[in-house]
Design a protein around this motif. Structure first.
Motif, short mmCIF file in Angstrom:
data_model
loop_
_atom_site.label_atom_id
_atom_site.label_comp_id
_atom_site.label_asym_id
_atom_site.label_seq_id
_atom_site.Cartn_x
_atom_site.Cartn_y
_atom_site.Cartn_z
N ILE A 174 0.88 -1.03 0.00
CA ILE A 174 -0.12 -0.23 -0.10
C ILE A 174 0.93 1.19 0.13
O ILE A 174 0.80 2.16 -0.66
N ASN A 175 1.94 1.12 0.81
CA ASN A 175 2.78 2.25 0.83
C ASN A 175 3.56 2.56 -0.47
O ASN A 175 3.61 3.84 -1.06
N VAL A 176 4.00 1.47 -1.32
CA VAL A 176 4.31 1.78 -2.43
C VAL A 176 3.37 2.43 -3.37
O VAL A 176 3.79 3.39 -4.20
N ILE A 177 2.27 1.92 -3.32
CA ILE A 177 1.31 2.36 -4.32
C ILE A 177 1.07 3.86 -4.24
O ILE A 177 0.94 4.72 -4.86
N VAL A 178 0.76 4.27 -2.71
CA VAL A 178 0.29 5.56 -2.35
C VAL A 178 1.39 6.62 -2.93
O VAL A 178 1.28 7.45 -3.38
N THR A 203 3.64 -5.01 -9.15
CA THR A 203 3.88 -5.86 -8.07
C THR A 203 3.03 -5.63 -6.91
O THR A 203 2.12 -6.60 -6.10
N ALA A 204 2.99 -4.34 -6.47
CA ALA A 204 2.04 -3.90 -5.30
C ALA A 204 0.84 -4.10 -5.50
O ALA A 204 -0.02 -4.56 -4.49
N TYR A 205 0.01 -3.89 -6.58
CA TYR A 205 -1.00 -4.46 -6.99
C TYR A 205 -1.22 -6.03 -6.65
O TYR A 205 -2.48 -6.22 -6.25
N LEU A 206 -0.24 -6.74 -7.19
CA LEU A 206 -0.54 -8.10 -7.16
C LEU A 206 -0.64 -8.48 -5.83
O LEU A 206 -1.37 -9.23 -5.55
N ALA A 289 2.68 -5.60 -17.37
CA ALA A 289 1.32 -5.78 -17.00
C ALA A 289 0.43 -6.84 -17.49
O ALA A 289 -0.22 -7.42 -16.74
N SER A 290 0.86 -7.50 -18.68
CA SER A 290 0.30 -8.61 -19.17
C SER A 290 0.45 -9.72 -18.29
O SER A 290 -0.25 -10.76 -18.28
N ILE A 291 1.98 -9.84 -18.09
CA ILE A 291 2.33 -10.95 -17.13
C ILE A 291 1.36 -11.05 -15.94
O ILE A 291 1.15 -12.07 -15.47
N ALA A 292 1.35 -9.76 -15.50
CA ALA A 292 0.45 -9.70 -13.88
C ALA A 292 -0.88 -10.12 -14.30
O ALA A 292 -1.34 -10.84 -13.47
N PHE C 18 -9.84 -0.48 -0.04
CA PHE C 18 -10.94 -1.45 -0.59
C PHE C 18 -10.46 -2.60 -1.43
O PHE C 18 -11.25 -3.36 -1.11
N ILE C 19 -9.51 -2.53 -1.89
CA ILE C 19 -8.91 -3.56 -2.89
C ILE C 19 -8.68 -4.91 -1.66
O ILE C 19 -8.96 -6.03 -1.77
#
Lengths: 524, 375, 179
Positions: A174-178, A203-206, A289-292, C18-19
């Motif tokens: 979350i920290n990385v994304i924000v 990766t952070a989203y994964l 992105a497509s690999i993810a 949220f996710i």
């Protein structure tokens, strides 16, 4: 926006001594903590690997009993994945992302502190199970029921430590994304971000999408054992195979969580030492992105032998084979980046080239494993062990080591010893291949994985593999020595460090100030 | 340029493939996947070689380009770095070409998979049950039923004796099948997940408690084929081998008749009264194959995990309780019920052995008829 | 700019949380989804554990299917359990009856639950049970022996290529589950 004077005032505020590290909210301090922690776990997990290779040195039981052997394989995997590789990437994120995007620090500094300090507790709990009645978890890191239910007193501690690791990773992600979404310097558009930042963002989203799945799966195990639920118990209408589906729904994206940032690192290192811009930047982003995306629809290739309907097997086989396309694009891009460059071969570049070659070998065996009809032969043999160690050791770990050599002069202000670095690379590369290449042959010849003893026909290659293992293990002590020596002192590093280095982090002094960019730089 | 490169790649691939071919002739070195003895295993082998060759071909091209670059384009040779960094044509090409190669590989793979999953019209069905840590076989058609466990002596495992040629791959009773018949295995498990795998037969399937899985094979050559459990199933996962003996039709029929005769003989044996020496000798055998894994050959067990039988409360207590425990197991512990795994004779022998070995010296003797009555 | 960045941080934080929350719920939603998927596709040979209605009872006499019966006990439960016949030949659409024999070998009362499983998995969808001892728990007195009936039908849309259907039951000790 804070001015240079207030920045200096802040600089003096932090407490010194031990409390500095406990209470720190500074991205560099936390990055350093992660680095040291992951180095420690790498040695602990490595020691367990040495026990495994010692027992497998020759046929027969010599050093440990089968149950303890199974504990070693289980703990080795958990520690290396969640304790060594993932924290190492978070270390790099902490150190590098603010510097690369022109931010003063991470977006959520207090959460950053928590996400690190959870880890020592998680692993203290996990390691304490070694001394419990019934022994440490021995059902494999995949924790398949019903076998995992036979774990002794260690069971709830295993689940709890996995929960803690998950919480820590989610907070880190979350920290990385924000940070990446909100703290980029003016002019730093998404498509101008360094590839390492891109791969970490994906990766952070994964991570935030899959760690809750793992947490849910192990929670179900916990309630099955203690609260009479029957998620995975056939007697109550459950299904043990469902655990495998849920686990690998987490587990396959997890595999990419362990490798995407490595792609990012290599995409930073190769252009620097080829003195040439990265080939196909945007296709690199799209490929990542497509690999993810694909990683979410291929999970069942880990379980071709559970007896799925034909259509299911076909779907997962095709989807898995498809991953070879974006992965191939990446490899071709790296090679094209080198093509007609002006290369030099300092240690980080050696690790990056080693990564490209050996990761590709792991990719090839991955493609072979994707073919369901042959996977029935490969599944759960040493061929699989060889495959994922090529991808994770010569892949992820080599990239992390390359990254350490590449950025350590920036972090510490000292150059590492180039001669020792190169020695470390060559010893590692030779020994790691002696260690893992013969395991392909063992698997093809029919040696199952996770066995403490084997038939005499497998003796030769196991002996070679073990020798490689001991050599690789010893070589890593050299790495620890080089890192600590560089932290303590050494030749002064310039700000740019490497002749061909480009990017915001190289515009800062070496070592960089406590708060990276207190004035946001302008990106053209 | 591309043509010569492809050519070079193909020759190199063929060279390496030939190397593999040559070594597979000397199969004992175990460098490559077995061709096996079933149509399925051959298909798996062919596919394996195909992908391997394709991978080696791609590898030669990619690594070749990389090494040329490493040798030629280095700063020490005084080259100036070129600054190109994209080419849409090339990027599209190297997305499409790998995709087409993949399609080319998917076609034979699909065909093979369809054939493997076709379990219809089998000549013979055998139920396979995975136990911690042995295999059970039940022939659906003729009622033959037995347990197959590791036959390698403990002394070899603990390096006190020389290891046999088939160390860890030897069982007391192998699975026997006829050649050139389609054999269908119905696979399940008793406790945790196991996986049944014999490389030469080309197929592996998980054994899952409460669920039934199936696979088939048709052995084309009489012989003995060995494999192992392939899914981590606990402590002795590495010690539950599989041995399949494929026999010609006539030999197979003879074996079936023998088995039926043996079952009858066992029944008769269970009728008569056994001498003490007979019981002790048989009991020791049964103990070593069925009990020693946990309770240890010296009867001392493993503290904290498996109770000692030497001077144990059960083994020196009432006979009836002892028989009942061995027959029905102890719920909630690792102690299995042996009623379905061992015959009356074997049970009588092993109980007698446990009551008199290691200085237990109760002097008790249990006859097969006692066990029968207790069932 | 500072204010804007703070707002943005909060927004992104909300989105990511949220996710995380959504995925935490999603994993539990996977359980019923998996059940549904099994019902729809016969994944893993899961078959219904409740009576199914049979409407069309006109047998298709042009086709025969072999049905095999298997019986197991889990964790070496101290029961004897076997099918009365090992296999039957049936026409699709024909309602058939058979039975299984079980005996509680112990000297205490026991409760068991039989779990059915069908292979090949695709056939699970077309194997209908109208009466089965697996629908409910089975209580056996000490030493009790009992024959338990099963009434079933293989329906007519069973795919052409399936010639043998295997129905396997595994008895689980219900008390062990509760303990």
């Amino acid at each position: 926006m804070s001015t240079a004077t207030t920045h200096d005032a802040h600089h003096e505020e932090h407490p010194s001594g031990l409390m500095r590290w406990v209470t720190t909210t500074n991205h560099k301090d936390i990055g350093t903590l992660y680095l040291l922690f992951s180095l420690l776990m790498f040695l602990v997990g490595g020691a367990m690997a040495m026990v495994i290779r010692a027992e497998l040195f020759e046929p027969g039981l010599q050093f440990v009993e089968p149950q303890f052997f199974n504990s070693m394989t289980t703990m080795h995997a958990l520690i290396m994945i969640f304790g060594a590789v993932m924290p190492a990437f978070v270390c790099l994120a902490n150190w590098l992302i603010p510097m690369m995007i022109g931010a003063p620090d991470m977006a959520l500094p207090r959460m950053n502190n928590w996400s690190f300090w959870i880890l020592p507790f998680a692993f203290a709990i996990l390691l304490s199970t070694l001394f419990m009645e019934g022994g440490a978890p021995a059902g494999g890191w995949t924790m398949y029921p019903p076998l995992v239910m036979q774990t002794g007193n260690a069971f709830p501690f295993l689940i709890f430590s996995v929960h803690l690791m998950g919480i820590s990773s989610i907070m880190g992600a979350i920290n990385v994304i924000v940070t990446i979404v909100n703290m980029r310097a003016p002019g730093m558009t998404m498509m101008k971000m360094p590839l390492f930042v891109w791969t970490w963002l994906i990766t952070a989203y994964l991570l935030i999408a899959t760690m809750p799945v793992l947490a849910g799966a192990v929670t179900m195990l916990l309630t099955d054992r203690f609260f009479d639920t029957s998620f995975f118990n056939a007697a109550g209408g459950g299904d043990p195979v469902m655990f495998q589906h849920i686990f690998w729904f987490f587990g396959h994206p997890e595999v990419y969580i362990l490798i995407l940032q490595a792609f990012g690192i290599v995409s930073q290192i190769i252009p620097t030492f080829a003195r040439k811009p990265l080939f196909g930047y945007s296709s690199m982003v799209y490929a990542t992105a497509s690999i993810a995306f694909l990683s979410f629809i291929v999970w069942a290739h880990h379980m071709f032998t559970v007896g799925m309907p034909l259509t299911g097997e076909l779907f997962f086989m095709y989807a898995t084979m498809l991953i070879a396309v974006p992965t191939g694009v990446k490899v071709f891009n790296w090679v094209s980046t080198m093509w007609r460059g002006a290369m030099t071969f300092e240690t980080p570049m050696l690790f990056a080239i080693g990564f490209v070659i050996m990761f590709t070998i792991g990719g090839f065996s991955g493609l072979m494993l994707a073919m369901a009809p042959v996977d029935f032969q490969y599944h759960d043999t040493y061929f699989v062990v060889a495959h994922f160690h090529y991808v994770l050791v010569t892949g992820a770990v080599f990239a992390i080591m390359g990254a350490t050599y590449y950025w350590l002069p920036k972090w510490t202000g000292h150059m590492y010893n180039e001669k020792l670095g190169k020695l470390h690379f060559w010893l590692s590369t030779i020994s790691v291949n002696v260690l893992f290449f013969p395991q392909h042959f063992l698997g093809l010849a029919g040696m199952p994985r996770r066995i403490p003893d084997y038939s005499v026909q497998f003796a030769g290659f196991n002996e070679i593999s073990s020798i490689g293992g001991f050599a690789f293990g010893l070589t890593q002590l050299l790495f620890v020595y080089i890192v600590f020596k560089t932290i303590k002192g050494g030749e002064k590093a310039t700000d740019q460090v490497w002749e061909g280095a480009h990017g915001l982090e190289w515009t800062l002094p070496s070592p960089p100030p406590y708060h990276s960019f207190s004035t946001a730089p302008e990106v053209k | 340029m591309l043509v010569t490169k492809t050519k070079r790649a193909l020759t190199a691939a063929a060279g390496i493939a030939a190397l593999f071919g040559a070594t597979s002739a000397a199969a004992e070195y175990g460098l490559n996947l077995t061709t096996g003895v079933t149509p399925i295993s051959r298909e798996a082998y062919d596919l394996h070689m195909l992908i391997l060759e394709v991978c080696i071909g791609i590898g030669v091209v990619v690594f070749g380009a990389m090494f040329i670059s490493i040798i030629k384009h280095r700063k020490s040779r005084g080259v100036q770095p070129s600054q190109f960094h994209e080419s849409t044509t090339v990027e599209i090409l190297w997305t499409i070409i790998p995709f087409l190669i993949l399609v080319g590989m998917a076609i034979p793979a699909t065909k093979a998979l369809v054939a493997m999953e076709d379990t219809s019209n089998a000549d013979l069905s055998i139920k396979v049950t995975g136990y911690q840590w042995r295999w059970g076989y039940d022939y659906v058609d003729n009622g033959i039923s037995f347990i197959s466990s590791l036959a390698t002596p403990k002394d070899q495992i603990y390096n006190k004796a020389k290891k046999d040629e088939h160390y860890l791959l030897e069982v007391d009773k192998p699975l026997v099948v006829p050649v050139n018949k389609k054999v269908r295995l119905l696979i399940t498990a008793n406790d945790v997940i196991h996986a049944w795998w014999v490389p030469a037969l080309g197929m592996k399937k998980d054994a899952i408690p409460g669920y039934i899985n199936e696979m088939w094979f048709k052995v084309e050559k009489a012989g003995t084929y060995r494999g192992q459990c392939a899914e981590l199933c606990g402590k002795d996962h590495g010690f539950m081998p599989i041995v399949v003996v494929a026999k010609d039709e006539a030999d197979y029929e003879k074996w079936v008749a023998e088995q039926k005769g043996e079952a009858k003989a066992d029944e008769q044996a269970a009728q008569r009264t056994w001498s003490r020496d007979e019981l002790m000798a048989r009991g020791e055998k049964v103990y070593n194959s069925s009990c020693a894994a946990c309770h240890q050959a010296n009867g001392e067990g493993v503290p904290g995990a498996f109770p000692a039988l030497k001077g144990g409360a059960v083994t020196t207590g009432p006979v009836a309780g002892h028989i009942s425990l061995v027959l029905n197991g102890k719920p909630g512990t690792a102690m299995a019920a042996f009623a379905n795994q061992l015959s009356d004779v074997e049970l009588a022998a092993v109980v007698t052995y446990e009551r008199n070995a290691w200085g237990n010296d109760t002097g008790d003797m249990v006859q097969p008829s006692d066990v029968k009555a207790a069932r | 700019m500072g204010e804007e960045v703070e707002q943005g941080k909060k927004r992104t934080l909300r989105q990511t949380l949220f996710i995380v929350g959504g995925m935490s719920l999603f994993v539990f939603a996977l359980v019923p989804m998996y059940g549904l998927l099994c019902d729809l596709t016969g994944l893993n040979g899961k078959t219904r554990n409740e009576a199914q209605e049979v409407v069309d009872v006109s047998p298709d006499t042009s086709r025969t299917v072999t049905v095999e019966f298997l019986a197991s006990v889990n964790e070496s439960m101290p029961w004897d359990f076997r099918p009365v016949v090992a296999r039957m030949t049936v026409h699709p659409g024909e309602v058939k009856q058979t039975s299984f024999l079980a005996r509680n070998r112990t000297s205490t009362e026991m409760v068991g639950q039989a779990i059915p499983s069908v292979t090949p998995g695709l056939a699970a969808l077309h194997f209908k049970k109208t009466e089965c001892f697996c629908f409910t728990e089975q209580k056996f007195a000490a030493g009790e022996e009992r024959e338990m009936p099963l009434i079933f039908m293989v329906d007519k849309d069973l795919p052409e290529h399936i010639s043998t259907v295997t129905l396997a039951y595994t008895f689980f000790d219900k008390q062990k589950l509760v303990d």
